[in-house]
Design a protein around this motif. Structure first.
Motif, PDB file in Angstrom:
ATOM      1  N   MET A   1       0.856  -1.179   0.000  1.00 18.36           N
ATOM      2  CA  MET A   1       0.000   0.000   0.000  1.00 18.36           C
ATOM      3  C   MET A   1       0.900   1.238   0.000  1.00 18.36           C
ATOM      4  O   MET A   1       1.900   1.295   0.689  1.00 18.36           O
ATOM      5  CB  MET A   1      -0.893  -0.016   1.254  1.00 18.36           C
ATOM      6  N   SER A   2       0.490   2.254  -0.740  1.00 17.05           N
ATOM      7  CA  SER A   2       1.294   3.466  -0.837  1.00 17.05           C
ATOM      8  C   SER A   2       1.142   4.307   0.427  1.00 17.05           C
ATOM      9  O   SER A   2       0.231   4.093   1.238  1.00 17.05           O
ATOM     10  CB  SER A   2       0.862   4.283  -2.053  1.00 17.05           C
ATOM     11  N   VAL A   3       2.016   5.262   0.567  1.00 18.41           N
ATOM     12  CA  VAL A   3       1.967   6.164   1.721  1.00 18.41           C
ATOM     13  C   VAL A   3       0.650   6.934   1.723  1.00 18.41           C
ATOM     14  O   VAL A   3       0.026   7.113   2.775  1.00 18.41           O
ATOM     15  CB  VAL A   3       3.182   7.135   1.698  1.00 18.41           C
ATOM     16  N   LEU A   4       0.192   7.359   0.557  1.00 22.48           N
ATOM     17  CA  LEU A   4      -1.090   8.072   0.472  1.00 22.48           C
ATOM     18  C   LEU A   4      -2.248   7.160   0.842  1.00 22.48           C
ATOM     19  O   LEU A   4      -3.195   7.580   1.508  1.00 22.48           O
ATOM     20  CB  LEU A   4      -1.290   8.632  -0.934  1.00 22.48           C
ATOM     21  N   GLY A   5      -2.190   5.915   0.431  1.00 21.50           N
ATOM     22  CA  GLY A   5      -3.230   4.959   0.775  1.00 21.50           C
ATOM     23  C   GLY A   5      -3.282   4.692   2.268  1.00 21.50           C
ATOM     24  O   GLY A   5      -4.358   4.586   2.854  1.00 21.50           O
ATOM     25  N   GLU A   6      -2.114   4.577   2.896  1.00 15.75           N
ATOM     26  CA  GLU A   6      -2.054   4.374   4.352  1.00 15.75           C
ATOM     27  C   GLU A   6      -2.618   5.582   5.077  1.00 15.75           C
ATOM     28  O   GLU A   6      -3.354   5.435   6.069  1.00 15.75           O
ATOM     29  CB  GLU A   6      -0.613   4.115   4.790  1.00 15.75           C
ATOM     30  N   ALA A   8      -4.815   7.754   3.974  1.00 14.33           N
ATOM     31  CA  ALA A   8      -6.272   7.783   3.775  1.00 14.33           C
ATOM     32  C   ALA A   8      -6.967   6.787   4.694  1.00 14.33           C
ATOM     33  O   ALA A   8      -8.021   7.080   5.271  1.00 14.33           O
ATOM     34  CB  ALA A   8      -6.607   7.500   2.317  1.00 14.33           C
ATOM     35  N   THR A   9      -6.369   5.618   4.876  1.00 12.25           N
ATOM     36  CA  THR A   9      -6.934   4.605   5.767  1.00 12.25           C
ATOM     37  C   THR A   9      -6.928   5.106   7.208  1.00 12.25           C
ATOM     38  O   THR A   9      -7.918   4.965   7.935  1.00 12.25           O
ATOM     39  CB  THR A   9      -6.145   3.281   5.652  1.00 12.25           C
ATOM     40  N   LEU A  10      -5.814   5.712   7.636  1.00 11.71           N
ATOM     41  CA  LEU A  10      -5.726   6.258   8.994  1.00 11.71           C
ATOM     42  C   LEU A  10      -6.741   7.381   9.197  1.00 11.71           C
ATOM     43  O   LEU A  10      -7.351   7.483  10.265  1.00 11.71           O
ATOM     44  CB  LEU A  10      -4.304   6.763   9.271  1.00 11.71           C
ATOM     45  N   ASP A  11      -6.925   8.214   8.190  1.00 12.33           N
ATOM     46  CA  ASP A  11      -7.904   9.300   8.286  1.00 12.33           C
ATOM     47  C   ASP A  11      -9.318   8.751   8.452  1.00 12.33           C
ATOM     48  O   ASP A  11     -10.100   9.259   9.262  1.00 12.33           O
ATOM     49  CB  ASP A  11      -7.845  10.205   7.051  1.00 12.33           C
ATOM     50  N   ARG A  12      -9.661   7.700   7.703  1.00 11.52           N
ATOM     51  CA  ARG A  12     -10.995   7.090   7.819  1.00 11.52           C
ATOM     52  C   ARG A  12     -11.197   6.472   9.199  1.00 11.52           C
ATOM     53  O   ARG A  12     -12.273   6.583   9.786  1.00 11.52           O
ATOM     54  CB  ARG A  12     -11.208   6.055   6.715  1.00 11.52           C
ATOM     55  N   VAL A  13     -10.164   5.837   9.728  1.00 13.49           N
ATOM     56  CA  VAL A  13     -10.252   5.246  11.068  1.00 13.49           C
ATOM     57  C   VAL A  13     -10.455   6.351  12.100  1.00 13.49           C
ATOM     58  O   VAL A  13     -11.305   6.233  12.999  1.00 13.49           O
ATOM     59  CB  VAL A  13      -8.992   4.402  11.383  1.00 13.49           C
ATOM     60  N   ALA A  14      -9.716   7.444  11.975  1.00  6.22           N
ATOM     61  CA  ALA A  14      -9.848   8.567  12.911  1.00  6.22           C
ATOM     62  C   ALA A  14     -11.239   9.186  12.823  1.00  6.22           C
ATOM     63  O   ALA A  14     -11.838   9.543  13.846  1.00  6.22           O
ATOM     64  CB  ALA A  14      -8.774   9.616  12.631  1.00  6.22           C
ATOM     65  N   GLU A  15     -11.778   9.308  11.612  1.00  7.70           N
ATOM     66  CA  GLU A  15     -13.127   9.858  11.435  1.00  7.70           C
ATOM     67  C   GLU A  15     -14.180   8.961  12.076  1.00  7.70           C
ATOM     68  O   GLU A  15     -15.108   9.444  12.721  1.00  7.70           O
ATOM     69  CB  GLU A  15     -13.446  10.037   9.949  1.00  7.70           C
ATOM     70  N   ARG A  16     -14.041   7.653  11.906  1.00 12.79           N
ATOM     71  CA  ARG A  16     -15.000   6.721  12.522  1.00 12.79           C
ATOM     72  C   ARG A  16     -14.929   6.796  14.045  1.00 12.79           C
ATOM     73  O   ARG A  16     -15.950   6.774  14.730  1.00 12.79           O
ATOM     74  CB  ARG A  16     -14.756   5.294  12.033  1.00 12.79           C
ATOM     75  N   GLN A  17     -13.708   6.908  14.582  1.00 11.48           N
ATOM     76  CA  GLN A  17     -13.552   7.025  16.034  1.00 11.48           C
ATOM     77  C   GLN A  17     -14.185   8.322  16.527  1.00 11.48           C
ATOM     78  O   GLN A  17     -14.899   8.335  17.523  1.00 11.48           O
ATOM     79  CB  GLN A  17     -12.070   6.974  16.409  1.00 11.48           C
ATOM     80  N   ARG A  18     -13.947   9.419  15.809  1.00 10.59           N
ATOM     81  CA  ARG A  18     -14.558  10.707  16.168  1.00 10.59           C
ATOM     82  C   ARG A  18     -16.068  10.594  16.137  1.00 10.59           C
ATOM     83  O   ARG A  18     -16.760  11.046  17.059  1.00 10.59           O
ATOM     84  CB  ARG A  18     -14.096  11.792  15.196  1.00 10.59           C
ATOM     85  N   ASP A  19     -16.599   9.996  15.087  1.00 14.93           N
ATOM     86  CA  ASP A  19     -18.051   9.867  14.952  1.00 14.93           C
ATOM     87  C   ASP A  19     -18.652   9.069  16.105  1.00 14.93           C
ATOM     88  O   ASP A  19     -19.708   9.418  16.626  1.00 14.93           O
ATOM     89  CB  ASP A  19     -18.410   9.211  13.617  1.00 14.93           C
ATOM     90  N   ARG A  20     -17.978   8.001  16.532  1.00 14.75           N
ATOM     91  CA  ARG A  20     -18.464   7.209  17.670  1.00 14.75           C
ATOM     92  C   ARG A  20     -18.443   8.041  18.952  1.00 14.75           C
ATOM     93  O   ARG A  20     -19.380   7.981  19.755  1.00 14.75           O
ATOM     94  CB  ARG A  20     -17.625   5.944  17.848  1.00 14.75           C
ATOM     95  N   GLN A  21     -17.389   8.808  19.169  1.00 17.34           N
ATOM     96  CA  GLN A  21     -17.286   9.619  20.381  1.00 17.34           C
ATOM     97  C   GLN A  21     -18.322  10.742  20.387  1.00 17.34           C
ATOM     98  O   GLN A  21     -18.933  11.027  21.417  1.00 17.34           O
ATOM     99  CB  GLN A  21     -15.866  10.166  20.526  1.00 17.34           C
ATOM    100  N   VAL A  22     -18.532  11.387  19.243  1.00 17.63           N
ATOM    101  CA  VAL A  22     -19.548  12.438  19.158  1.00 17.63           C
ATOM    102  C   VAL A  22     -20.934  11.832  19.369  1.00 17.63           C
ATOM    103  O   VAL A  22     -21.782  12.419  20.060  1.00 17.63           O
ATOM    104  CB  VAL A  22     -19.460  13.200  17.816  1.00 17.63           C
TER     105      VAL A  22
END
Length: 183
Positions: A1-6, A8-22
């Motif tokens: 996986m490319s650095v950009l792909g990694e 993007a994956t980390l950003d999606r994980v962070a967004e899901r975690q934020r959404d759960r906390q909110v």
């Protein structure tokens, strides 16, 4: 996986975690915040909108919000500020509408009914006084907590509460405010 792909994956994980906390914050505080906004605004739909806007601001400023020790206090402050902003917009809108519909003539306030409901009298207070009264008597906050929420001094809170009590006494009649303790 490319650095950009990694990334993007980390950003999606962070967004899901934020959404759960909110979502957890929403489940825990929504009803209480909606009640606060309703008392301040007197309109259920406007209260819901003010609270939803507060949660939207929470999402957009999540990086600074998630480090707060007392998220409820911060959310309450956002809701109070949302309500105060609505009052300011409504006042401007009313003045403009009166000028447009009355052809620029000075408009006098309508006669008030002899019997004024308590919440109508509270909503008639200037917005800072109204916020102080609601936070003190509905949210049962101390003057120090109110000052922190409204970002003003404790002396300002005391002054605003004193002025509000005097206005409510005049609006509701002598003795209407006797049940509370002077602090």
């Amino acid at each position: 996986m490319s650095v950009l792909g990694e990334r993007a994956t980390l950003d999606r994980v962070a967004e899901r975690q934020r959404d759960r906390q909110v979502a957890a914050l929403f489940d825990r505080y929504y009803s209480q915040l909606r009640g606060l906004a309703f008392v301040m605004l007197g309109d259920a739909a406007a209260a819901e909108e003010a609270v939803m806007e507060a949660f939207l601001k929470t999402c957009s400023g999540w990086n600074s919000f998630r480090s707060l020790e007392h998220p409820h206090a911060y959310l309450r402050q956002i809701v109070v500020n949302q309500c105060r902003s609505r009052f300011r917009r409504q006042k401007v809108e009313l003045r403009v509408n009166e000028l447009v519909h009355r052809g620029g003539r000075t408009v006098t306030a309508p006669d008030h009914e002899a019997r004024i409901d308590l919440w109508d009298a509270v909503r008639a207070l200037p917005d800072r006084q109204r916020a102080c009264v609601v936070l003190r008597y509905v949210e049962d906050m101390t003057e120090v907590e109110i000052a922190d929420t409204l970002d003003c001094s404790t002396g300002t809170v005391k002054s605003q509460l004193f002025k509000a009590k005097a206005k409510l006494e005049r609006a509701l009649g002598e003795g209407a405010m006797r049940g509370d303790s002077d602090e």
